[in-house]
Design an enzyme around this catalytic site. Sequence first.
Site, PDB file in Angstrom:
ATOM      1  N   CYS B  50       0.819  -1.215  -0.039  1.00  0.00           N
ATOM      2  CA  CYS B  50      -0.004   0.058  -0.157  1.00  0.00           C
ATOM      3  C   CYS B  50       0.659   1.104  -0.204  1.00  0.00           C
ATOM      4  CB  CYS B  50      -0.905   0.037   1.337  1.00  0.00           C
ATOM      5  SG  CYS B  50      -1.983   1.627   1.125  1.00  0.00           S
ATOM      6  N   CYS B  52      -0.322   4.401   0.631  1.00  0.00           N
ATOM      7  CA  CYS B  52      -0.977   5.493   0.958  1.00  0.00           C
ATOM      8  C   CYS B  52      -0.146   6.191   2.383  1.00  0.00           C
ATOM      9  CB  CYS B  52      -2.450   5.214   1.880  1.00  0.00           C
ATOM     10  SG  CYS B  52      -2.218   4.391   3.233  1.00  0.00           S
ATOM     11  N   CYS B  55      -0.737   4.234   6.344  1.00  0.00           N
ATOM     12  CA  CYS B  55      -0.535   3.098   6.735  1.00  0.00           C
ATOM     13  C   CYS B  55       1.229   3.187   7.371  1.00  0.00           C
ATOM     14  CB  CYS B  55       0.004   1.930   5.561  1.00  0.00           C
ATOM     15  SG  CYS B  55      -1.518   1.283   5.176  1.00  0.00           S
TER      16      CYS B  55
END
Lengths: 191, 191
Positions: B50, B52, B55
């Site tokens: 991920c 983003c 996180c």
Amino acid sequence: MPEAVLLHPAIDKGFQPGADDFAGGTLVCHCLDRPVKVEVKGQIAHNHACGCTQCWKPEGAILSIVAVAPTDHVTVVANADKLAVVNPAATILCHACTVCGVHMKGPVEKDHAFRGLTFLHPELSREEGWQAPQFGAFISSVIEGGVKPDRMDGIRARLRQLGLRPYDCLSPTLMDALSIFAARKSGVLKD
Amino acid sequence: MPEAVLLHPAIDKGFQPGADDFAGGTLVCHCLDRPVKVEVKGQIAHNHACGCTQCWKPEGAILSIVAVAPTDHVTVVANADKLAVVNPAATILCHACTVCGVHMKGPVEKDHAFRGLTFLHPELSREEGWQAPQFGAFISSVIEGGVKPDRMDGIRARLRQLGLRPYDCLSPTLMDALSIFAARKSGVLKD
């Protein structure tokens, strides 16, 4: 033979590539009486099939076909008095014909990566040579528009068959542009 | 030879498939003194890389590796007093160790398609057999975390090389799940 997956009349039978020297054209709303006309100077960019629930689409279509042009290339040339903004709080200020409901132009005016661009639907013009659709955006969102979830595999497969890669957001180029804008705004990216 | 694109130590040299009969394991934070321990019963799902900015990721990693488990399979078994919620307003309630900063569990408790699931980082466990990463999510967002935009082609190519399809949102399965949830909530989808 499986039933054909119909997405939008402008792409269901395939489509032609755009013309390199395309000079632009005129978008006309669906009214027979006093149609709104919008002149677009030059070629469009980022033309795509869109599954979001905000875009205007013709009756029966699952997807819209939508592109952008620089806002200063887009001019309302007839019956501007029939236009009204659908949602003044939206990022894309869709100007719809208040009689037939067709969205004629959607400028982005707020502080945003797409500021200075106007969204529009090239299918409203009779001219040929507009940039062809390049990809599919917000495809999962068609479920929110009423498409049954078990149709999604077929819809994505048909888009691929047409050469339009399906995304559930925008294309990587445009998603990167949004992140670049955010990174400049936060100060993470300096250039 | 072009410089290797390093994404996360758990995938940079490739990774093993998960074990079908995996019984679960224990996540341990980075503290040497009184580490927080979280027991996860059974296998995880939707494991992915991920990009983003929310996180947790180990120092130097561009991406995080994150998966979900049913919330009732996830139990803090040691030093729970060291945990605090990073942002109580977020959809994913990341519980971080207040000493080392590692995110130990992130349940979704609000009315949401992912309610009842807890996000977690399998790399915090020494057990082997966790589901392998399946795809890459929110890849364009790494720009907002400080990655230079001209590295994006290389990052997406490396993910593909590892068998992880890069998306700038979630995977189609999860994006459809979000749209199904929204369509049921609005009444568009009845079943």
